[in-house]
Scaffold this motif. Structure first.
Motif, PDB file in Angstrom:
ATOM      1  N   TYR A  91       0.829  -1.204   0.000  1.00 23.12           N
ATOM      2  CA  TYR A  91       0.000   0.000   0.000  1.00 23.12           C
ATOM      3  C   TYR A  91       0.865   1.256   0.000  1.00 23.12           C
ATOM      4  N   LEU A  92       1.932   1.241   0.783  1.00 26.49           N
ATOM      5  CA  LEU A  92       2.858   2.364   0.794  1.00 26.49           C
ATOM      6  C   LEU A  92       3.570   2.480  -0.552  1.00 26.49           C
ATOM      7  N   ALA A  93       3.930   1.347  -1.137  1.00 29.62           N
ATOM      8  CA  ALA A  93       4.603   1.360  -2.435  1.00 29.62           C
ATOM      9  C   ALA A  93       3.718   1.977  -3.510  1.00 29.62           C
ATOM     10  N   ILE A  94       2.418   1.625  -3.504  1.00 34.64           N
ATOM     11  CA  ILE A  94       1.490   2.147  -4.509  1.00 34.64           C
ATOM     12  C   ILE A  94       1.320   3.658  -4.356  1.00 34.64           C
ATOM     13  N   VAL A  95       1.141   4.121  -3.121  1.00 36.28           N
ATOM     14  CA  VAL A  95       0.947   5.554  -2.882  1.00 36.28           C
ATOM     15  C   VAL A  95       2.173   6.350  -3.292  1.00 36.28           C
ATOM     16  N   THR A  96       3.347   5.886  -2.905  1.00 38.64           N
ATOM     17  CA  THR A  96       4.574   6.627  -3.223  1.00 38.64           C
ATOM     18  C   THR A  96       4.885   6.565  -4.722  1.00 38.64           C
ATOM     19  N   LEU A  97       4.570   5.441  -5.366  1.00 44.26           N
ATOM     20  CA  LEU A  97       4.746   5.365  -6.818  1.00 44.26           C
ATOM     21  C   LEU A  97       3.811   6.353  -7.509  1.00 44.26           C
ATOM     22  N   GLY A  98       2.574   6.462  -6.977  1.00 48.05           N
ATOM     23  CA  GLY A  98       1.633   7.440  -7.515  1.00 48.05           C
ATOM     24  C   GLY A  98       2.134   8.864  -7.357  1.00 48.05           C
ATOM     25  N   PHE A  99       2.783   9.154  -6.219  1.00 48.73           N
ATOM     26  CA  PHE A  99       3.351  10.484  -6.008  1.00 48.73           C
ATOM     27  C   PHE A  99       4.400  10.791  -7.078  1.00 48.73           C
ATOM     28  N   GLY A 100       5.251   9.817  -7.360  1.00 49.70           N
ATOM     29  CA  GLY A 100       6.267  10.024  -8.386  1.00 49.70           C
ATOM     30  C   GLY A 100       5.670  10.299  -9.746  1.00 49.70           C
ATOM     31  N   GLU A 101       4.581   9.598 -10.077  1.00 49.50           N
ATOM     32  CA  GLU A 101       3.921   9.824 -11.357  1.00 49.50           C
ATOM     33  C   GLU A 101       3.243  11.196 -11.406  1.00 49.50           C
ATOM     34  N   VAL A 102       2.690  11.642 -10.276  1.00 48.78           N
ATOM     35  CA  VAL A 102       2.094  12.977 -10.220  1.00 48.78           C
ATOM     36  C   VAL A 102       3.161  14.041 -10.499  1.00 48.78           C
ATOM     37  N   ILE A 103       4.324  13.890  -9.894  1.00 45.34           N
ATOM     38  CA  ILE A 103       5.425  14.828 -10.125  1.00 45.34           C
ATOM     39  C   ILE A 103       5.822  14.834 -11.591  1.00 45.34           C
ATOM     40  N   ARG A 104       5.894  13.650 -12.211  1.00 47.43           N
ATOM     41  CA  ARG A 104       6.276  13.568 -13.618  1.00 47.43           C
ATOM     42  C   ARG A 104       5.237  14.258 -14.503  1.00 47.43           C
TER      43      ARG A 104
END
Length: 325
Positions: A91-104
């Motif tokens: 769950y933490l991995a999914i949220v943080t991966l989503g954050f990276g995609e938002v930044i991109r």
């Protein structure tokens, strides 16, 4: 003679190896508290774009841009670390991966500032800026028997080597400090650590912030080594690549991600005929490592075995055995 030994291409590859080692250390920090974060590519992008924009638009010195990018990435690390405290594992991995995609996506769509998918070019180059500064004081690379481009890439490599050694040394010392012991306790059993009086919230956010700082620092260095960045440099594949450094090398000790970054950066260069398939190979590596050696290639037992095999360790061990007799 010196000029013949220094190949700019090999020095550039070595510089990218050192940047990837710094990225490997960044994910090791968060993993040392049991937090699986995939936001490091996003933090890397924040550091890179912040430093690049400041030095391009405001003519600030490179070191000021790097520091600003590093600090801003650390601030975002705190902002992301606090609300994700209750998340663990996938769950933490999914949220943080989503954050990276938002930044991109922000980098892609904020065209007036970031030039969108085209990226930023003409970023001040660390080595060339250093050479120009030294030339103002009368220095000429020919004194050392080097061409300008050889000196530029050699200077970058030496700077990155010193920075990388300093970062590894700092976090090795931290591992033996109260902070490192708190990280290890949280990773082993969070509830037990809390019952022992360890401030779980503080140390988990601290690990997040440190990981973000180191990743942002690597991103800022990347921008000024390559002199060009684009949102594609910080996509999800970068986050997975950073994770592979720890999965392959091992996340129990700091030397695991260091070895993983070294090996997996050199491999595509050595095997250039299959470099296009490296992400398929990375996926295969994850599957094999999870099945055969989930702790990675390097762990505490491996390090202890190596220490016992070194001559000085064997001599001390033999002396202590004789004294005991």
């Amino acid at each position: 003679m010196l000029a013949e030994l220094i190949n700019p291409y090999y020095l550039q590859v070595a510089s990218f190896i050192l940047i990837n080692i710094i990225l490997g250390v960044s994910i090791y920090i968060t993993l040392s508290t049991g937090q699986l974060s995939l936001a490091n590519a996003g933090f890397m992008g924040i550091g890179a774009y912040t430093s690049a924009l400041l030095t391009l638009n405001f003519d600030l010195p490179i070191i000021v841009g790097i520091l600003a990018g590093t600090l801003l990435a650390g601030v975002f690390g705190i902002l992301i670390g606090i609300p994700t405290l209750r998340l663990q594992g996938v769950y933490l991995a999914i949220v943080t991966l989503g954050f990276g995609e938002v930044i991109r996506v922000i980098f892609v769509n904020w065209e007036s500032m970031t030039k969108g998918a085209v990226g930023l070019s003409g970023i001040p180059h660390m080595g060339r800026e250093l050479l120009n500064t030294l030339k103002d004081f009368g220095f000429d690379p020919k004194i050392l028997g080097l061409q300008n481009n050889q000196f530029v890439f050699l200077a970058i490599f030496l700077i990155l080597l010193g920075v990388t050694i300093s970062i590894i040394t700092f976090f090795r010392r931290q591992n033996r400090s109260r902070v490192g012991r708190a990280f290890a306790a949280i990773k082993l059993d969070e509830k037990a650590a809390e019952s022992m009086g360890i401030n779980i919230t503080y140390y988990k956010v601290l690990a997040f912030a440190q990981g973000a700082l180191v990743a942002g620092f690597a991103g800022a260095l990347f921008a000024h080594v390559l002199a060009y960045i684009s949102p594609a440099d910080f996509a999800y594949h970068r986050a997975v690549e950073i994770l592979i450094f720890a999965v392959f090398g091992g996340s129990e000790v700091i030397w695991g991600p260091v070895f993983g970054a070294l090996f997996l950066t050199v491999m595509p260069e050595v095997l250039r005929f299959i470099s296009e398939y490296r992400y398929m190979i990375y996926g295969l590596i994850i599957i094999i490592m999870m099945a055969v050696r989930p702790q990675g290639l390097i762990d505490v037992n491996i390090l202890n075995w190596v220490k016992l095999k070194t001559p000085k360790r064997r001599q001390k061990h033999g002396t202590s055995s004789q004294k005991s007799i």
